[in-house]
Design a protein around this motif. Structure first.
Motif, PDB file in Angstrom:
ATOM      1  N   VAL A  82       0.834  -1.204   0.000  1.00 34.83           N
ATOM      2  CA  VAL A  82       0.000   0.000   0.000  1.00 34.83           C
ATOM      3  C   VAL A  82       0.867   1.251   0.000  1.00 34.83           C
ATOM      4  O   VAL A  82       2.049   1.200   0.369  1.00 34.83           O
ATOM      5  N   ASP A  83       0.271   2.376  -0.412  1.00 35.06           N
ATOM      6  CA  ASP A  83       1.070   3.601  -0.554  1.00 35.06           C
ATOM      7  C   ASP A  83       0.891   4.610   0.570  1.00 35.06           C
ATOM      8  O   ASP A  83       1.602   5.615   0.606  1.00 35.06           O
ATOM      9  N   TYR A  84      -0.027   4.389   1.526  1.00 33.12           N
ATOM     10  CA  TYR A  84      -0.264   5.409   2.550  1.00 33.12           C
ATOM     11  C   TYR A  84       0.828   5.462   3.611  1.00 33.12           C
ATOM     12  O   TYR A  84       0.867   6.383   4.422  1.00 33.12           O
ATOM     13  N   SER A 100      -3.870   0.202  -2.350  1.00 37.64           N
ATOM     14  CA  SER A 100      -4.546   0.816  -1.201  1.00 37.64           C
ATOM     15  C   SER A 100      -6.054   0.862  -1.426  1.00 37.64           C
ATOM     16  O   SER A 100      -6.833   0.646  -0.489  1.00 37.64           O
ATOM     17  N   GLN A 101      -6.469   1.103  -2.659  1.00 35.18           N
ATOM     18  CA  GLN A 101      -7.887   1.144  -2.981  1.00 35.18           C
ATOM     19  C   GLN A 101      -8.525  -0.223  -2.800  1.00 35.18           C
ATOM     20  O   GLN A 101      -9.663  -0.328  -2.299  1.00 35.18           O
ATOM     21  N   ARG A 102      -7.813  -1.271  -3.177  1.00 30.31           N
ATOM     22  CA  ARG A 102      -8.361  -2.629  -3.002  1.00 30.31           C
ATOM     23  C   ARG A 102      -8.557  -2.923  -1.515  1.00 30.31           C
ATOM     24  O   ARG A 102      -9.565  -3.515  -1.119  1.00 30.31           O
ATOM     25  N   GLN A 103      -7.624  -2.509  -0.694  1.00 32.47           N
ATOM     26  CA  GLN A 103      -7.781  -2.728   0.741  1.00 32.47           C
ATOM     27  C   GLN A 103      -8.971  -1.945   1.282  1.00 32.47           C
ATOM     28  O   GLN A 103      -9.725  -2.456   2.116  1.00 32.47           O
ATOM     29  N   GLN A 104      -9.159  -0.730   0.812  1.00 33.61           N
ATOM     30  CA  GLN A 104     -10.293   0.081   1.257  1.00 33.61           C
ATOM     31  C   GLN A 104     -11.619  -0.576   0.857  1.00 33.61           C
ATOM     32  O   GLN A 104     -12.594  -0.554   1.628  1.00 33.61           O
TER      33      GLN A 104
END
Length: 257
Positions: A82-84, A100-104
Motif C-alpha cells: 500500500v502507498d499510505y 490501497s484502494q483494493r484494501q479500502q
C-alpha cells in the motif's frame, strides 16, 4: 427344543451379520462420497503490507514460508504493498494507490479497519497477517471446503503483450476475472522510516492486476507485459471475484508459454 433354539440363534447371528454388512457398506459409501466432495477448496491469501511498517516484516516472512509449505496445493498468495505509508519517511517501491484502494474496498465490504499487515482470505475474512495459527487454521478450513466453480487460464507471451484464454465453469453477473501479475521474491535495503537499516524480503508481490468483465464462460483478454517480467521469477494468478460480496469463488495459476 435345543435344536430349535440353535436354529433361532443361527438365524439371529445371520441377521446381525447381514445388518452389520449393510451398515458397513453404507458407511463405506458415505466415506467415498465425502472423499469425493471434500478437499476441493482453495485459499487466496491477500496480504496488505508496506516497507514502511515495522509490524509488516514478520507477515511478509510468514507468506514466504506458507508459499513454500503449500507449493503443491491450491494456495495462492498475493502481497499488495500500500502507498499510505510512503509519507512516513520511506517510499515503498512496490506500493501503489491501486493496492490501497483494493484494501479500502475490503474494509467497506467486511466492516473492518484499514491496517497493516492485514490478511484477507478468499475475500471473506480478515485478520492480522502475522498470526501464524489463524493463517494455518484458515487455510486448512478453506482447503477442506467445497468448490463448485473451476477456472482454466492459459497465457501466450508475445513481444510486448500477453494474451490470456480463460474458461470458467460458472459465471454470475456480479463476477469479475482479475488477472494478477506477481513477482515471486524480491528484497530491499530500507533507508528510512520505521524499518531503516533493515534488509526486507518480500514474497508474491503484486505488480499489476487487471479486471475482466465476464459476459460468458469463455473468452480472451490481452494486457501489456510488466517491466522485468519473466516466466522464471514471476507468475500470473487468475481470480474470479463477486464484486458485490467480495468473495473469491474461483482461482488458479495461469499456464504461461
Amino acid at each position: 427344543m435345543i435344536l430349535k433354539n440353535l436354529i433361532g440363534t443361527g438365524a439371529f447371528v445371520a441377521l446381525m451379520f447381514t445388518v452389520s454388512a449393510f451398515v458397513h457398506e453404507e458407511k463405506k459409501e458415505t466415506a467415498t462420497q465425502n472423499i469425493s466432495t471434500k478437499n476441493d477448496g482453495f485459499a487466496v491469501l491477500e496480504l496488505f503490507t508496506s516497507e514502511g511498517c515495522s509490524s509488516c516484516p514478520p507477515a511478509d516472512q510468514l507468506m514466504g514460508e506458507i508459499e513454500k509449505k503449500y507449493k503443491d496445493q491450491p494456495v495462492y498468495i498475493l502481497s499488495y504493498h500500500v502507498d499510505y505509508w510512503n509519507r512516513m519517511g520511506w517510499k515503498d517501491r512496490f506500493s501503489s494507490a491501486q493496492n490501497s484502494q483494493r484494501q479500502q474496498e475490503y474494509s467497506n465490504k467486511l466492516g473492518s479497519q484499514v491496517y497493516t499487515p492485514q490478511l484477507v482470505v478468499n475475500g471473506k475474512t480478515e485478520f492480522v497477517g502475522s498470526d501464524r495459527t489463524t493463517v494455518e487454521n484458515t487455510i486448512s478450513s478453506e482447503l477442506n471446503g467445497l468448490n463448485d466453480n473451476k477456472i482454466d487460464l492459459k497465457a501466450k507471451i508475445l513481444p510486448k503483450e500477453i494474451i490470456f484464454n480463460y474458461n470458467i465453469s460458472q459465471v454470475n453477473s456480479k463476477d469479475k476475472l482479475l488477472i494478477t501479475f506477481v513477482e515471486k521474491h524480491a528484497s530491499t535495503q530500507v533507508g528510512g522510516g520505521e524499518n531503516e537499516g533493515r534488509n526486507l524480503h518480500h514474497y508474491q508481490i503484486v505488480h499489476k492486476q487487471y479486471p475482466v468483465n465476464l459476459s460468458s464462460k469463455e473468452g480472451t483478454a490481452t494486457f501489456p507485459i510488466p517491466n522485468n517480467f519473466n516466466v522464471n521469477d514471476w507468475e500470473v494468478i487468475g481470480l474470479v471475484q463477486n464484486t458485490r460480496s467480495g468473495e473469491i469463488v474461483a482461482s488458479t495459476k495461469a499456464i504461461v508459454n
